[in-house]
Scaffold this motif. Sequence first.
Motif, PDB file in Angstrom:
ATOM      1  N   ARG A 268       0.819  -1.214   0.000  1.00  0.00           N
ATOM      2  CA  ARG A 268       0.000   0.000   0.000  1.00  0.00           C
ATOM      3  C   ARG A 268       0.854   1.267   0.000  1.00  0.00           C
ATOM      4  O   ARG A 268       0.446   2.278  -0.563  1.00  0.00           O
ATOM      5  N   LEU A 269       2.008   1.202   0.632  1.00  0.00           N
ATOM      6  CA  LEU A 269       2.882   2.368   0.653  1.00  0.00           C
ATOM      7  C   LEU A 269       3.817   2.422  -0.554  1.00  0.00           C
ATOM      8  O   LEU A 269       4.148   3.514  -1.039  1.00  0.00           O
ATOM      9  N   GLU A 270       4.244   1.259  -1.037  1.00  0.00           N
ATOM     10  CA  GLU A 270       5.233   1.272  -2.122  1.00  0.00           C
ATOM     11  C   GLU A 270       4.756   1.997  -3.380  1.00  0.00           C
ATOM     12  O   GLU A 270       5.541   2.756  -3.983  1.00  0.00           O
ATOM     13  N   PRO A 271       3.499   1.832  -3.825  1.00  0.00           N
ATOM     14  CA  PRO A 271       3.094   2.549  -5.040  1.00  0.00           C
ATOM     15  C   PRO A 271       3.183   4.071  -4.915  1.00  0.00           C
ATOM     16  O   PRO A 271       3.404   4.760  -5.908  1.00  0.00           O
ATOM     17  N   ILE A 272       3.027   4.583  -3.692  1.00  0.00           N
ATOM     18  CA  ILE A 272       3.169   6.031  -3.478  1.00  0.00           C
ATOM     19  C   ILE A 272       4.643   6.407  -3.495  1.00  0.00           C
ATOM     20  O   ILE A 272       5.067   7.322  -4.201  1.00  0.00           O
ATOM     21  N   ALA A 273       5.445   5.661  -2.727  1.00  0.00           N
ATOM     22  CA  ALA A 273       6.874   5.954  -2.642  1.00  0.00           C
ATOM     23  C   ALA A 273       7.551   5.819  -4.002  1.00  0.00           C
ATOM     24  O   ALA A 273       8.461   6.590  -4.337  1.00  0.00           O
ATOM     25  N   ALA A 274       7.115   4.842  -4.802  1.00  0.00           N
ATOM     26  CA  ALA A 274       7.749   4.567  -6.094  1.00  0.00           C
ATOM     27  C   ALA A 274       7.494   5.657  -7.120  1.00  0.00           C
ATOM     28  O   ALA A 274       8.139   5.673  -8.182  1.00  0.00           O
ATOM     29  N   ARG A 275       6.577   6.594  -6.832  1.00  0.00           N
ATOM     30  CA  ARG A 275       6.355   7.722  -7.729  1.00  0.00           C
ATOM     31  C   ARG A 275       7.510   8.724  -7.659  1.00  0.00           C
ATOM     32  O   ARG A 275       7.648   9.579  -8.532  1.00  0.00           O
ATOM     33  N   ASP A 276       8.323   8.602  -6.614  1.00  0.00           N
ATOM     34  CA  ASP A 276       9.529   9.419  -6.465  1.00  0.00           C
ATOM     35  C   ASP A 276      10.631   8.828  -7.347  1.00  0.00           C
ATOM     36  O   ASP A 276      10.936   7.631  -7.266  1.00  0.00           O
ATOM     37  N   LEU A 294       9.702   3.617   3.363  1.00  0.00           N
ATOM     38  CA  LEU A 294       8.519   3.863   2.542  1.00  0.00           C
ATOM     39  C   LEU A 294       7.725   5.048   3.084  1.00  0.00           C
ATOM     40  O   LEU A 294       7.190   5.853   2.311  1.00  0.00           O
ATOM     41  N   ARG A 295       7.637   5.149   4.388  1.00  0.00           N
ATOM     42  CA  ARG A 295       6.925   6.277   5.006  1.00  0.00           C
ATOM     43  C   ARG A 295       7.578   7.601   4.608  1.00  0.00           C
ATOM     44  O   ARG A 295       6.902   8.534   4.175  1.00  0.00           O
ATOM     45  N   ALA A 296       8.906   7.674   4.720  1.00  0.00           N
ATOM     46  CA  ALA A 296       9.608   8.916   4.398  1.00  0.00           C
ATOM     47  C   ALA A 296       9.455   9.273   2.921  1.00  0.00           C
ATOM     48  O   ALA A 296       9.175  10.435   2.574  1.00  0.00           O
ATOM     49  N   LYS A 297       9.644   8.300   2.046  1.00  0.00           N
ATOM     50  CA  LYS A 297       9.510   8.547   0.615  1.00  0.00           C
ATOM     51  C   LYS A 297       8.085   8.949   0.252  1.00  0.00           C
ATOM     52  O   LYS A 297       7.861   9.828  -0.595  1.00  0.00           O
ATOM     53  N   SER A 298       7.108   8.304   0.869  1.00  0.00           N
ATOM     54  CA  SER A 298       5.704   8.591   0.563  1.00  0.00           C
ATOM     55  C   SER A 298       5.336  10.008   0.976  1.00  0.00           C
ATOM     56  O   SER A 298       4.677  10.738   0.227  1.00  0.00           O
ATOM     57  N   ILE A 299       5.743  10.415   2.173  1.00  0.00           N
ATOM     58  CA  ILE A 299       5.424  11.763   2.649  1.00  0.00           C
ATOM     59  C   ILE A 299       6.059  12.806   1.730  1.00  0.00           C
ATOM     60  O   ILE A 299       5.411  13.794   1.350  1.00  0.00           O
ATOM     61  N   ASN A 300       7.308  12.593   1.343  1.00  0.00           N
ATOM     62  CA  ASN A 300       7.974  13.552   0.455  1.00  0.00           C
ATOM     63  C   ASN A 300       7.263  13.630  -0.895  1.00  0.00           C
ATOM     64  O   ASN A 300       7.025  14.727  -1.420  1.00  0.00           O
ATOM     65  N   GLY A 331      -2.060  13.274  -8.130  1.00  0.00           N
ATOM     66  CA  GLY A 331      -1.913  12.021  -8.862  1.00  0.00           C
ATOM     67  C   GLY A 331      -1.978  10.794  -7.983  1.00  0.00           C
ATOM     68  O   GLY A 331      -2.499   9.748  -8.393  1.00  0.00           O
ATOM     69  N   ALA A 332      -1.438  10.903  -6.758  1.00  0.00           N
ATOM     70  CA  ALA A 332      -1.437   9.771  -5.833  1.00  0.00           C
ATOM     71  C   ALA A 332      -2.669   9.763  -4.931  1.00  0.00           C
ATOM     72  O   ALA A 332      -2.711   9.015  -3.946  1.00  0.00           O
ATOM     73  N   GLY A 333      -3.670  10.572  -5.265  1.00  0.00           N
ATOM     74  CA  GLY A 333      -4.837  10.707  -4.398  1.00  0.00           C
ATOM     75  C   GLY A 333      -5.557   9.400  -4.137  1.00  0.00           C
ATOM     76  O   GLY A 333      -5.922   9.091  -2.994  1.00  0.00           O
ATOM     77  N   GLU A 334      -5.770   8.592  -5.179  1.00  0.00           N
ATOM     78  CA  GLU A 334      -6.477   7.325  -4.996  1.00  0.00           C
ATOM     79  C   GLU A 334      -5.654   6.344  -4.176  1.00  0.00           C
ATOM     80  O   GLU A 334      -6.200   5.573  -3.376  1.00  0.00           O
ATOM     81  N   LEU A 335      -4.337   6.368  -4.365  1.00  0.00           N
ATOM     82  CA  LEU A 335      -3.464   5.498  -3.562  1.00  0.00           C
ATOM     83  C   LEU A 335      -3.527   5.893  -2.090  1.00  0.00           C
ATOM     84  O   LEU A 335      -3.548   5.027  -1.201  1.00  0.00           O
ATOM     85  N   LEU A 336      -3.556   7.199  -1.829  1.00  0.00           N
ATOM     86  CA  LEU A 336      -3.655   7.673  -0.455  1.00  0.00           C
ATOM     87  C   LEU A 336      -4.995   7.282   0.157  1.00  0.00           C
ATOM     88  O   LEU A 336      -5.063   6.864   1.322  1.00  0.00           O
TER      89      LEU A 336
END
Length: 433
Positions: A268-276, A294-300, A331-336
Amino acid sequence: MSETWMRLLSARQLGRKAPSGVPYRTAHQRDFDRIVFSTAFRRLADKTQVFPLPDNDLVHSRLTHSLEVSCVGRSLGTMVGGELIARHALPELSPRDFGDIVAAACLAHDIGNPPFGHAGEDAIGSWFAERPDITASLTERERWDLEKFEGNAQGFRILTRLQMPANYGGLQLTCATLGAFTKYPRQAGPRLEAAGVAGKKHGFFQTERALFTEVAEETGVPSRGELAWGRHPLACLVEAADDICYAILDIEDGYRLGHVGYAEVFPRLEPIAARDDTYRRPSDDEPKEAIAYLRAKSINQLAQEVRAAFLDLESEILGPGLKEPLSTVIGAGELLEDVVGFSRSRCYRAQEVVEIELAGYGVLQTLLSELVPAVLSTSPTKKQTKLLDAIHRHPAEDLGAYERLLLVTDYLSGMTDSYAVAFFKKLLGTSLV
């Protein structure tokens, strides 16, 4: 547009005709400091975020949550501010001005929450809603204030009145910070559908309506009807910072407490983080470190997308206002949203959460049942007099019913989780310490 932003970032302090000058520190920096040193902010250390009264020191309280939201908010405000200054030629402002306003508003965003999280709000509101005889003499709007008790409105009351009550203006924060703090710039009443998310709840009580009117007029936010206004644009960034932090950090807390597994959180977190673009898949050998990465990458990544969305939608934000939170249009709204939905089903409804929320209902509603008759009585019994002594709330004889009831909700909202439980036990006579 430049005049609009200059007005929105007003450094005038509520309650002061002239700013209090301090060399090398702006008024917005002082807002942040005043909130940090307030007793109401300090109490957030023992107020529930999601998992009540945790034994695990790494799990978030309202205090640590607010500090993290403030960090994200400062970054968002500074990034957006730098772009806006270049876009509209605002040499009088610096990116730091935007960042400091958003950071201060984020720092205070949960300062009005009663103990036991949102269950505490529901406990207070439902108690009044079930007792129409108590509120019969109140106006319709006053009844709404109590029956739909709202921590955001209580927060505005704390910042502008209850902290340092001897001073008109409470903490005397700037109008820009108070505007950015107010997610719901309207009085209590039925939901304002046309206002979208800004009309969902109320952001001030009837006692503070003149104070918020002053904030709205000073910052120039548009009127949306009787005692209702459009959002201060920076409130959108405050809301986004909160949305990002609670979504990502709550699921990490759920993982650390064992309510959800690594195999459920990672995908669930990786698809958000992987957008970086700098993302590199972490090793599964150190699961806690992997989730932290993953948390740090996702927040950024989410912060960067919110920044871009705000700048793209600036005209709409300044004009009719957004109908939905910024965090839902990126763009990551649905993932969030998927992360939030998963947390609701698996973390927010965990057995320990539900059990202590139910206990919170019992604690707060029992206290209301004892304290409300005491503050309303014109001839209190000996026990009621002792109760009023204990809470230091002896109402003046000429005080109306509404203001008397707010004495109780002010007291309850200021309680920490632990203090509420301890006071409850003493009231019932089950504990003397």
